[in-house]
Design a protein around this motif. Structure first.
Motif, PDB file in Angstrom:
ATOM      1  N   GLY A 128     113.475 -20.405  93.271  1.00 26.27           N
ATOM      2  CA  GLY A 128     114.167 -20.163  94.416  1.00 26.27           C
ATOM      3  C   GLY A 128     115.079 -21.449  94.612  1.00 26.27           C
ATOM      4  N   TYR A 129     115.741 -21.384  95.668  1.00 28.04           N
ATOM      5  CA  TYR A 129     116.989 -22.258  96.090  1.00 28.04           C
ATOM      6  C   TYR A 129     117.057 -22.207  97.568  1.00 28.04           C
ATOM      7  CZ  TYR A 129     120.011 -18.359  96.324  1.00 28.04           C
ATOM      8  OH  TYR A 129     120.641 -17.049  96.505  1.00 28.04           O
ATOM      9  N   GLU A 130     117.510 -23.399  98.123  1.00 28.28           N
ATOM     10  CA  GLU A 130     118.098 -23.565  99.617  1.00 28.28           C
ATOM     11  C   GLU A 130     119.203 -24.676  99.584  1.00 28.28           C
ATOM     12  OE1 GLU A 130     116.002 -25.085 103.829  1.00 28.28           O
ATOM     13  OE2 GLU A 130     115.041 -25.717 101.803  1.00 28.28           O
ATOM     14  N   PHE A 131     120.120 -23.928 100.367  1.00 29.14           N
ATOM     15  CA  PHE A 131     121.229 -24.787 100.614  1.00 29.14           C
ATOM     16  C   PHE A 131     120.968 -25.457 101.759  1.00 29.14           C
ATOM     17  CE2 PHE A 131     123.496 -20.806  98.953  1.00 29.14           C
ATOM     18  CZ  PHE A 131     123.560 -21.318  97.714  1.00 29.14           C
ATOM     19  N   LEU A 132     121.221 -26.825 101.852  1.00 30.79           N
ATOM     20  CA  LEU A 132     121.128 -27.809 102.791  1.00 30.79           C
ATOM     21  C   LEU A 132     122.433 -28.381 103.136  1.00 30.79           C
ATOM     22  CD1 LEU A 132     118.448 -29.911 100.741  1.00 30.79           C
ATOM     23  CD2 LEU A 132     117.951 -28.031 102.022  1.00 30.79           C
ATOM     24  N   ARG A 157     128.059 -19.553  99.845  1.00 28.05           N
ATOM     25  CA  ARG A 157     127.989 -17.959 100.050  1.00 28.05           C
ATOM     26  C   ARG A 157     128.522 -17.726  98.338  1.00 28.05           C
ATOM     27  NH1 ARG A 157     131.309 -14.507 103.892  1.00 28.05           N
ATOM     28  NH2 ARG A 157     133.072 -15.678 102.822  1.00 28.05           N
ATOM     29  N   LEU A 158     129.529 -18.318  97.594  1.00 28.96           N
ATOM     30  CA  LEU A 158     130.095 -18.096  96.520  1.00 28.96           C
ATOM     31  C   LEU A 158     128.971 -18.523  95.335  1.00 28.96           C
ATOM     32  CD1 LEU A 158     132.560 -18.047  94.348  1.00 28.96           C
ATOM     33  CD2 LEU A 158     132.540 -20.459  94.730  1.00 28.96           C
ATOM     34  N   LEU A 159     128.076 -19.456  95.723  1.00 26.76           N
ATOM     35  CA  LEU A 159     127.095 -19.570  94.613  1.00 26.76           C
ATOM     36  C   LEU A 159     125.894 -18.993  94.648  1.00 26.76           C
ATOM     37  CD1 LEU A 159     127.044 -23.737  94.707  1.00 26.76           C
ATOM     38  CD2 LEU A 159     128.246 -22.210  93.087  1.00 26.76           C
ATOM     39  N   SER A 160     125.724 -18.189  95.652  1.00 24.48           N
ATOM     40  CA  SER A 160     124.285 -17.649  95.879  1.00 24.48           C
ATOM     41  C   SER A 160     124.196 -16.421  95.045  1.00 24.48           C
ATOM     42  CB  SER A 160     124.407 -16.884  97.511  1.00 24.48           C
ATOM     43  OG  SER A 160     124.224 -17.806  98.629  1.00 24.48           O
ATOM     44  N   PRO A 161     125.036 -15.720  94.792  1.00 24.52           N
ATOM     45  CA  PRO A 161     124.832 -14.383  93.422  1.00 24.52           C
ATOM     46  C   PRO A 161     124.681 -15.198  92.261  1.00 24.52           C
ATOM     47  CG  PRO A 161     127.190 -14.347  94.297  1.00 24.52           C
ATOM     48  CD  PRO A 161     126.522 -15.315  95.306  1.00 24.52           C
ATOM     49  N   ARG A 162     125.229 -16.343  91.960  1.00 24.76           N
ATOM     50  CA  ARG A 162     125.193 -16.969  90.636  1.00 24.76           C
ATOM     51  C   ARG A 162     123.756 -17.450  90.472  1.00 24.76           C
ATOM     52  NH1 ARG A 162     131.450 -19.186  90.836  1.00 24.76           N
ATOM     53  NH2 ARG A 162     132.337 -17.052  90.747  1.00 24.76           N
ATOM     54  N   PHE A 212     121.060  -1.727  90.464  1.00 22.42           N
ATOM     55  CA  PHE A 212     121.381  -3.026  90.311  1.00 22.42           C
ATOM     56  C   PHE A 212     121.391  -3.774  91.766  1.00 22.42           C
ATOM     57  CE2 PHE A 212     123.649  -2.453  86.014  1.00 22.42           C
ATOM     58  CZ  PHE A 212     122.562  -2.644  85.312  1.00 22.42           C
ATOM     59  N   PRO A 213     121.377  -5.235  91.836  1.00 23.58           N
ATOM     60  CA  PRO A 213     121.514  -5.810  93.180  1.00 23.58           C
ATOM     61  C   PRO A 213     123.033  -5.943  93.343  1.00 23.58           C
ATOM     62  CG  PRO A 213     120.906  -7.506  91.538  1.00 23.58           C
ATOM     63  CD  PRO A 213     120.495  -5.954  90.847  1.00 23.58           C
ATOM     64  N   PRO A 214     123.504  -5.845  94.461  1.00 27.85           N
ATOM     65  CA  PRO A 214     124.915  -6.135  94.844  1.00 27.85           C
ATOM     66  C   PRO A 214     125.454  -7.427  94.312  1.00 27.85           C
ATOM     67  CG  PRO A 214     123.573  -6.339  96.858  1.00 27.85           C
ATOM     68  CD  PRO A 214     122.807  -5.968  95.714  1.00 27.85           C
ATOM     69  N   THR A 215     126.580  -7.402  93.825  1.00 28.05           N
ATOM     70  CA  THR A 215     127.195  -8.855  93.424  1.00 28.05           C
ATOM     71  C   THR A 215     127.596  -9.755  94.536  1.00 28.05           C
ATOM     72  OG1 THR A 215     129.463  -7.848  93.503  1.00 28.05           O
ATOM     73  CG2 THR A 215     127.999  -7.895  91.133  1.00 28.05           C
ATOM     74  N   GLN A 216     127.712  -9.097  95.729  1.00 26.74           N
ATOM     75  CA  GLN A 216     128.482 -10.101  96.995  1.00 26.74           C
ATOM     76  C   GLN A 216     127.916  -9.250  98.162  1.00 26.74           C
ATOM     77  OE1 GLN A 216     132.439 -10.903  97.120  1.00 26.74           O
ATOM     78  NE2 GLN A 216     132.293 -12.244  98.601  1.00 26.74           N
ATOM     79  N   LEU A 217     127.405  -9.872  99.143  1.00 30.29           N
ATOM     80  CA  LEU A 217     126.830  -9.520 100.569  1.00 30.29           C
ATOM     81  C   LEU A 217     127.801  -9.924 101.635  1.00 30.29           C
ATOM     82  CD1 LEU A 217     122.953  -9.447 100.238  1.00 30.29           C
ATOM     83  CD2 LEU A 217     124.620  -7.754  99.833  1.00 30.29           C
ATOM     84  N   ALA A 218     128.260  -9.050 102.405  1.00 32.79           N
ATOM     85  CA  ALA A 218     129.314  -9.392 103.557  1.00 32.79           C
ATOM     86  C   ALA A 218     128.617  -8.774 104.727  1.00 32.79           C
ATOM     87  CB  ALA A 218     130.424  -9.117 103.182  1.00 32.79           C
ATOM     88  N   GLY A 219     128.799  -9.506 105.864  1.00 35.02           N
ATOM     89  CA  GLY A 219     128.476  -9.183 107.209  1.00 35.02           C
ATOM     90  C   GLY A 219     129.137  -8.177 107.496  1.00 35.02           C
ATOM     91  N   VAL A 244     137.207 -31.076  95.831  1.00 34.91           N
ATOM     92  CA  VAL A 244     136.054 -30.931  95.259  1.00 34.91           C
ATOM     93  C   VAL A 244     135.237 -30.798  96.524  1.00 34.91           C
ATOM     94  CG1 VAL A 244     134.140 -31.534  93.890  1.00 34.91           C
ATOM     95  CG2 VAL A 244     136.352 -32.039  93.035  1.00 34.91           C
ATOM     96  N   ALA A 245     134.502 -29.512  96.546  1.00 34.40           N
ATOM     97  CA  ALA A 245     133.481 -29.483  97.542  1.00 34.40           C
ATOM     98  C   ALA A 245     132.121 -29.612  96.887  1.00 34.40           C
ATOM     99  CB  ALA A 245     133.745 -28.155  98.144  1.00 34.40           C
ATOM    100  N   LEU A 246     131.159 -30.205  97.622  1.00 36.38           N
ATOM    101  CA  LEU A 246     129.819 -30.475  96.943  1.00 36.38           C
ATOM    102  C   LEU A 246     128.701 -29.565  97.947  1.00 36.38           C
ATOM    103  CD1 LEU A 246     129.491 -34.242  96.517  1.00 36.38           C
ATOM    104  CD2 LEU A 246     130.385 -32.600  94.891  1.00 36.38           C
ATOM    105  N   VAL A 247     128.111 -28.639  97.209  1.00 41.07           N
ATOM    106  CA  VAL A 247     127.056 -27.738  98.074  1.00 41.07           C
ATOM    107  C   VAL A 247     125.710 -28.337  97.558  1.00 41.07           C
ATOM    108  CG1 VAL A 247     126.143 -25.489  98.224  1.00 41.07           C
ATOM    109  CG2 VAL A 247     128.474 -25.780  97.524  1.00 41.07           C
ATOM    110  N   THR A 248     125.163 -29.229  98.487  1.00 41.97           N
ATOM    111  CA  THR A 248     123.761 -29.863  98.496  1.00 41.97           C
ATOM    112  C   THR A 248     122.795 -28.712  98.279  1.00 41.97           C
ATOM    113  OG1 THR A 248     124.775 -31.729  99.203  1.00 41.97           O
ATOM    114  CG2 THR A 248     122.300 -31.533  98.905  1.00 41.97           C
ATOM    115  N   THR A 249     122.238 -28.664  97.177  1.00 40.55           N
ATOM    116  CA  THR A 249     121.433 -27.383  96.961  1.00 40.55           C
ATOM    117  C   THR A 249     119.771 -27.968  96.616  1.00 40.55           C
ATOM    118  OG1 THR A 249     123.085 -25.911  96.254  1.00 40.55           O
ATOM    119  CG2 THR A 249     120.827 -25.293  95.910  1.00 40.55           C
TER     120      THR A 249
END
Length: 635
Positions: free
Chosen positions: A236-240, A210-215, A116-123, A251-256
């Motif tokens: 695909g997707y890209e965070f802008l 980073r929170l939205l990436s695995p979702r 399975f792919p990991p649920t979270q990646l961290a440096g 409320v934070a907005l992640v423009t994607t």
């Protein structure tokens, strides 16, 4: 004594003995040439004696005290060495990141080699992105210490600027209190590009992207409604950008950018809500909700409402996107709360009877909703009336007037039990602001009530004759254009709005806890007997030909199932069918042939499209995976 011998002695005049010096002095008395030579030697001796007292002019630093010179030199050396150490640390972390890999999870119950792919990646370290900038700052400050001329002021200013930039824009240093974060909290508009290392962590301490990436990874290949596409799978997707909402600081907005299989893309500001970490509006983090939750929810069928299959009598056909104006497609994003399950009942579409447009209400602030008219021909949306506490809305049968109910503060002050008003707006006036037209920001400067002081916020009855409503135990009919309403039937009252048949010759209304039918003047009054006792009558809707009435009743305590019954015009009620396990619904919608009824239900705060085929009495759920849909039947 010859002149040559005296010249030799003059070169060593200071070292001659007393006798030799008296002899030379005697010779000098008569020799002018020797006296001139002695004067030259004396000047040279004076210059040589002054040499030990002379200091060479420093090339790079103004003379300062020894103590200051010492600590400045040491600071410069330490700063430069710190910069070199940061570069070495950066190299070590890069090697560690390159050799470590993300890691995988291999379930024992699955076949070997399946991971399975990991649920979270961290440096390997949160310092990794900051080290290049830390090293640059330390080396720069060290260089200023070494090469500054005359004064240490330039070094001090450089150190302050480097420190201010580090704590303002380079995480994790920027999590410290800093002027930039204070300014953005007061002025608003905080935003950063997650693709760059510069951001202020004093306001947002973690990375919502980073929170939205695995979702988002879990949604790749899926189709659905906004922000997915109903036809093209998500490729695909890209965070802008990441930033705080301009009015809602929690409320934070992640423009994607959402990229679909056909290469097209659309940009949505995906909100994240409810930070677990917050202190006085700063250090927001630990986001507990996000705008993709409704796309991740389990899509389960209810026992009495199975999903439509290929054999179902009612199915959803091919999906196509409406060619609406770009502004219309963004109306639903005005309030980030529309992304949440808790706001599923805010939206409702009301199509015009001629199929040329629809109405939608957009919640702007708490208790303030703006009603919009959206043309289906691609024209820009138009504001209808001022923003306020708009409740239900609809059209006159000829689509010439827009009618809606609203909370009227003046009526509430006069009688708290009757706080609602009805407003009728000519469609031609939509978007006008007094003498100006097309102003999408201000809406109307003022609005006139058709009637106020009503007990129900339900949409009144709308027929070609006008607007039907109950007031002071009287049934009234008011013209759409305003003017004096006509009293039709005195001595009748109802907690809900009346529902006249399309021809206006038959009236359905709630009488106590029962359902009654009558003529508009009160004649031919009858109470409809149901195979099962009525509970709480919630919604009534006549079929297009006026021959049948769809009735929705539900448990008064909202614990039992919601039922749909069909009552004939003559008063005979059919057996009910269950359309939801509990909760409220929107009014029923009939197909033009009168053979099916569709209802928007909200079980467990979700959204479902329930269809009831009246010929087979079969109930099917038209909802689909990733379809958080609200619907309307176009004429």
């Amino acid at each position: 004594m010859t002149n040559d011998h005296v010249r030799d002695q003059l070169a060593y005049y200071r070292d001659l003995s007393a006798a030799e010096r008296r002899a030379v002095d005697a010779h000098l008395a008569g020799c002018g040439e020797c006296q001139a030579l002695l004067a030259v030697y004396q000047r040279q001796d004076a210059a040589l004696q002054a040499l030990p007292g002379l200091r060479p002019r420093r090339a790079f630093r103004k003379p300062v005290g020894g103590a200051v010179r010492g600590w400045a030199a040491r600071l410069g050396d330490l700063s430069a060495l710190g910069g070199l150490a940061a570069l070495i640390w950066l190299f070590v972390l890069q090697v560690q990141a390159a050799s470590g890999g993300p890691g995988t999870l291999t379930p024992a119950a699955l076949q070997p080699g399946l991971t399975f792919p990991p649920t979270q990646l961290a440096g390997p370290s949160p310092w990794l992105p900051a080290l290049p900038w830390l090293a640059s700052a330390l080396l720069g400050v060290g260089g200023l210490f070494v090469f500054s001329r005359r004064s240490l002021w330039l070094t001090a200013v450089g150190a302050l600027v480097a420190g201010a930039l580090l704590i303002s824009f380079v995480p994790p240093f920027s999590a410290l209190p800093n002027p930039a974060g204070l300014y953005w909290r007061l002025a608003g508009g905080y935003q950063y590009d997650p693709r760059l290392p510069f951001r202020n962590s004093f306001l947002i301490v973690d990375d919502p992207a980073r929170l939205l990436s695995p979702r988002l990874e879990a949604l790749l290949g899926a189709t659905g409604l906004t922000p997915l596409d109903p036809v093209q799978p998500l490729a695909g997707y890209e965070f802008l950008a990441v930033g705080l909402h301009p009015q809602k600081n929690r409320v934070a907005l992640v423009t994607t950018r959402f990229i679909y299989a056909d290469g097209s893309s659309r940009v949505y500001p995906v909100p994240v809500f409810d930070p677990a970490l917050e202190f006085a509006g700063f250090w927001l983090g630990g986001w507990r909700e996000d705008g993709l939750e409704r796309l991740r929810s389990q899509h389960l069928a209810f026992p009495a409402q199975p999903f439509a299959t290929a054999e179902a009598p009612i199915q959803v056909g091919p999906v196509r996107r409406l060619d609406l104006h770009p502004q219309a497609n963004r109306l639903d994003e005005a309030n980030p709360g529309h992304w949440l399950w808790s706001s599923v009942r805010v939206d409702r579409l009301a199509p015009a009877p001629d199929g040329s447009a629809f109405l939608i209400a957009v919640e702007q602030e708490a208790g303030a909703r703006q009603l919009w008219l959206v043309p289906l021909d691609g024209g820009p949306p138009q504001a209808v009336g001022p923003a306020g506490d708009v409740r239900e809305y609809g059209w006159s049968p000829d689509a010439a007037y827009i009618v809606y109910t609203r909370f009227d503060p003046g009526a509430a002050a006069a009688n708290a039990g009757r706080p609602f008003a009805v407003v009728s707006v000519p469609r031609a006036a939509a978007g006008r602001t007094g003498s100006a037209a097309g102003d999408l920001e201000r809406g109307y400067a003022a609005v006139d009530n058709l009637v106020t002081g009503l007990a129900s916020d339900q949409l009144p009855g709308l027929t070609a004759e006008g607007v039907w409503f109950f007031h002071d135990q009287t049934l009234w009919l008011a013209p759409y254009a305003g003017g004096d309403p006509q009293a039709l039937w005195a001595g009748v009252d109802s907690p809900a709005a009346p529902r006249p048949a399309p021809d206006g010759a038959r009236l359905a209304f709630v009488c106590g806890r029962a359902l009654c039918l009558a003529a508009p003047d009160g004649s031919a009054l009858q109470e409809v007997a149901a195979p099962e006792p009525w509970r709480k009558l919630a919604e009534l809707a006549w079929s297009p030909d006026g021959g049948q009435l769809a009735v929705i009743d539900r448990d008064p305590n909202n614990l039992g199932p919601v039922r749909l019954s069909v009552v004939a015009r003559a008063g005979a009620a059919g057996a009910p069918v269950e359309i939801a396990p509990r909760d409220v619904t929107d009014p029923p919608q009939w197909t033009l042939d009168g053979q099916a009824v569709l209802v928007q239900t909200f079980p467990q705060d979700g959204r479902r499209i329930i269809a009831v085929d009246l010929r087979s009495r079969q109930v099917v759920d038209l909802s689909q995976e990733h379809w958080d849909a609200y619907f309307a039947l176009l004429p």
